[in-house]
Design a protein around this motif. Structure first.
Motif, PDB file in Angstrom:
ATOM      1  N   TYR A 288      15.298   9.165   0.034  1.00 35.42           N
ATOM      2  CA  TYR A 288      15.295   7.749  -0.310  1.00 35.42           C
ATOM      3  C   TYR A 288      16.057   7.496  -1.617  1.00 35.42           C
ATOM      4  N   GLN A 291      19.738   7.601  -0.873  1.00 36.81           N
ATOM      5  CA  GLN A 291      20.168   6.361  -0.215  1.00 36.81           C
ATOM      6  C   GLN A 291      20.310   5.233  -1.234  1.00 36.81           C
ATOM      7  N   ILE A 360       7.838  -2.925   5.060  1.00 33.31           N
ATOM      8  CA  ILE A 360       8.992  -2.059   4.809  1.00 33.31           C
ATOM      9  C   ILE A 360       9.603  -1.566   6.117  1.00 33.31           C
ATOM     10  N   ASP A 361       8.779  -1.346   7.141  1.00 30.68           N
ATOM     11  CA  ASP A 361       9.325  -0.960   8.452  1.00 30.68           C
ATOM     12  C   ASP A 361      10.247  -2.050   8.999  1.00 30.68           C
ATOM     13  N   ARG A 364      13.548  -2.078   6.975  1.00 27.90           N
ATOM     14  CA  ARG A 364      14.390  -0.910   7.235  1.00 27.90           C
ATOM     15  C   ARG A 364      15.250  -1.080   8.498  1.00 27.90           C
ATOM     16  N   LYS A 365      14.924  -2.037   9.307  1.00 27.38           N
ATOM     17  CA  LYS A 365      15.726  -2.304  10.507  1.00 27.38           C
ATOM     18  C   LYS A 365      16.856  -3.295  10.244  1.00 27.38           C
ATOM     19  N   ILE A 377      22.621   0.708   8.287  1.00 25.52           N
ATOM     20  CA  ILE A 377      21.190   0.833   7.997  1.00 25.52           C
ATOM     21  C   ILE A 377      20.940   1.661   6.742  1.00 25.52           C
ATOM     22  N   GLU A 378      21.656   2.756   6.569  1.00 27.50           N
ATOM     23  CA  GLU A 378      21.390   3.635   5.424  1.00 27.50           C
ATOM     24  C   GLU A 378      21.622   2.927   4.096  1.00 27.50           C
ATOM     25  N   ASN A 381      19.012   0.112   3.621  1.00 27.64           N
ATOM     26  CA  ASN A 381      17.750   0.656   3.123  1.00 27.64           C
ATOM     27  C   ASN A 381      17.854   0.993   1.643  1.00 27.64           C
ATOM     28  N   TYR A 384      17.531  -2.039  -0.549  1.00 22.87           N
ATOM     29  CA  TYR A 384      16.153  -2.510  -0.710  1.00 22.87           C
ATOM     30  C   TYR A 384      15.362  -1.611  -1.671  1.00 22.87           C
ATOM     31  N   TYR A 385      15.646  -0.306  -1.630  1.00 22.82           N
ATOM     32  CA  TYR A 385      14.993   0.577  -2.601  1.00 22.82           C
ATOM     33  C   TYR A 385      15.435   0.214  -4.021  1.00 22.82           C
TER      34      TYR A 385
END
Length: 406
Positions: A288, A291, A360-361, A364-365, A377-378, A381, A384-385
């Motif tokens: 994470y 990413q 968060i699920d 992540r989409k 997507i990577e 994500n 967002y982190y």
């Protein structure tokens, strides 16, 4: 030089070919400056000409040399240079054929030769200031008697044969530009003014010069005049600039990552630990963090290289946060009602953690896009982190009290 080389050089025309190219590149230069109502022509009224919207026609004679002086620099346009006098003689013949062209025509001699100590040019510059045609006439007579070149002598004699009033008007409409040897660089600068992107200049130049040469060949082959209006240029050659305005994907690469020493001290990791998405020592923490740093590096690189505008970056950030906020509000609507009714957050912790995981699920989409270019997507994500590390967003219902106010 042996006899074979002499014969070969006699029947080749490299100097003439580059002189012709020089004229064409000057034509390209003028075409790039066309305004609505203008028209530029190649080998129609002169080497090059331009008809301006106001009715003025400018005739251009473009003279190129490959000859150099002892020091390696290009030879000068000397006082008795045959190119100079043959050019003026051509225009005088035009005037004799139709004196009315002096009312709406201008005459430009353009050359890559240096100026040196050209007596005629100096005299002409002075004439532009004081309009004293007598001094030019005196110089012309002196030069006619001085030169041993019969062609130059004949040209000067022809110039002297026109009436004084017409000669004065002709020289007032005459301009001479020397040292114009950077013609390709001038074209590229004009292309840069059009496209505003330095890395695309060469590609546009190659496309434009190639397509204009083909158009010239085909028009000439079909016995058409090769003339281009402002509208023609846009319609026939506008596609050459398309590369500057086409949407190109933002470049993606794998950046070398330096992981922080204490991974679990990162705010975004603490937030994930808080809702039970990961546990201490979880190898996913490295994934994470990688990413997140990849997303941050990409956005920083795109911004630094002006591949995305500040306004696009702002819109991207707002959109990402809005998606989080909308889903956060939806997920925690019931929790908010319970808290407002007197329930404690501690009593609701299990439900909050489950909703935080769902939140968060969901995010992540999401495949975020910046400047209409999807990150994937990577990187989405990772972004967002990064937002939760600042922190501008969170996963726990009480994330602001836990992290933002610390």
């Amino acid at each position: 030089m042996n006899s074979l080389t002499a014969i070969q050089e006699k029947h080749t025309a490299s100097a003439q070919a580059i002189a012709f190219d020089y004229q064409f590149y000057y034509f390209m230069c003028l075409a790039l400056d066309l305004r609505h109502g203008d028209k530029v022509g190649f080998e129609v009224k002169d080497d090059v000409h331009i008809d301006l919207k106001d009715g003025t026609t400018i005739l251009f004679q473009a003279k190129h040399t490959v000859s150099t002086k002892a020091d390696g620099t290009l030879e000068n346009l000397t006082t008795l240079d045959v190119d100079l006098w043959k050019t003026l003689n051509i225009w005088v013949d035009m005037i004799k054929a139709d004196e009315s062209i002096l009312q709406d025509h201008c005459f430009y001699l353009v050359t890559n030769k240096g100026e040196g100590n050209n007596e005629f040019i100096e005299s002409h510059i002075l004439f532009k200031t004081n309009s004293d045609i007598d001094k030019i006439i005196d110089l012309l007579k002196e030069l006619k008697n001085k030169t041993q070149n019969n062609e130059v002598k004949s040209c000067i004699k022809n110039i002297l044969s026109i009436r004084r009033k017409k000669m004065k008007l002709f020289f007032s409409r005459l301009s001479i530009e020397t040292n114009i040897d950077d013609i390709i660089d001038r074209i590229k600068f004009k292309i840069y003014e059009h496209c505003r992107q330095k890395d695309l200049i060469d590609a546009i130049f190659e496309s434009l010069s190639s397509n204009m040469n083909v158009a010239k060949y085909l028009d000439t082959k079909d016995r058409k005049k090769f003339e281009i209006t402002f509208e023609d240029f846009n319609n026939r050659f506008g596609k050459c600039f398309r590369v500057a305005f086409e949407k190109k994907p933002l470049p993606k690469r794998t950046y070398p990552i330096n992981l922080p020493d204490n991974l679990e001290e990162q705010t975004f990791v603490k937030q994930l630990l808080d809702i039970g998405e990961i546990t201490s020592g979880d190898p996913l923490i490295i994934e994470y963090t990688t990413q997140m740093l990849q997303a941050m590096n990409h956005l920083a690189d795109w911004t630094e290289k002006n591949l995305i505008l500040p306004t696009e970056m702002d819109e991207f950030q707002k959109e990402a946060i809005l998606k989080w906020r909308n889903e956060f509000q939806a997920k925690y609507r019931q929790i908010r009602r319970q808290v407002n009714s007197g329930s404690s957050i501690e009593d609701l912790e299990m439900d909050i953690q489950n909703l935080g995981l769902q939140l968060i699920d969901f995010l992540r989409k999401e495949n975020l896009a910046i400047a209409e270019d999807a990150l994937g997507i990577e990187l989405s994500n990772g972004h967002y982190y990064a937002l939760s590390d600042k922190p501008e967003i969170g996963w726990h219902y009480d994330w602001e009290q836990k992290y933002k106010l610390v």
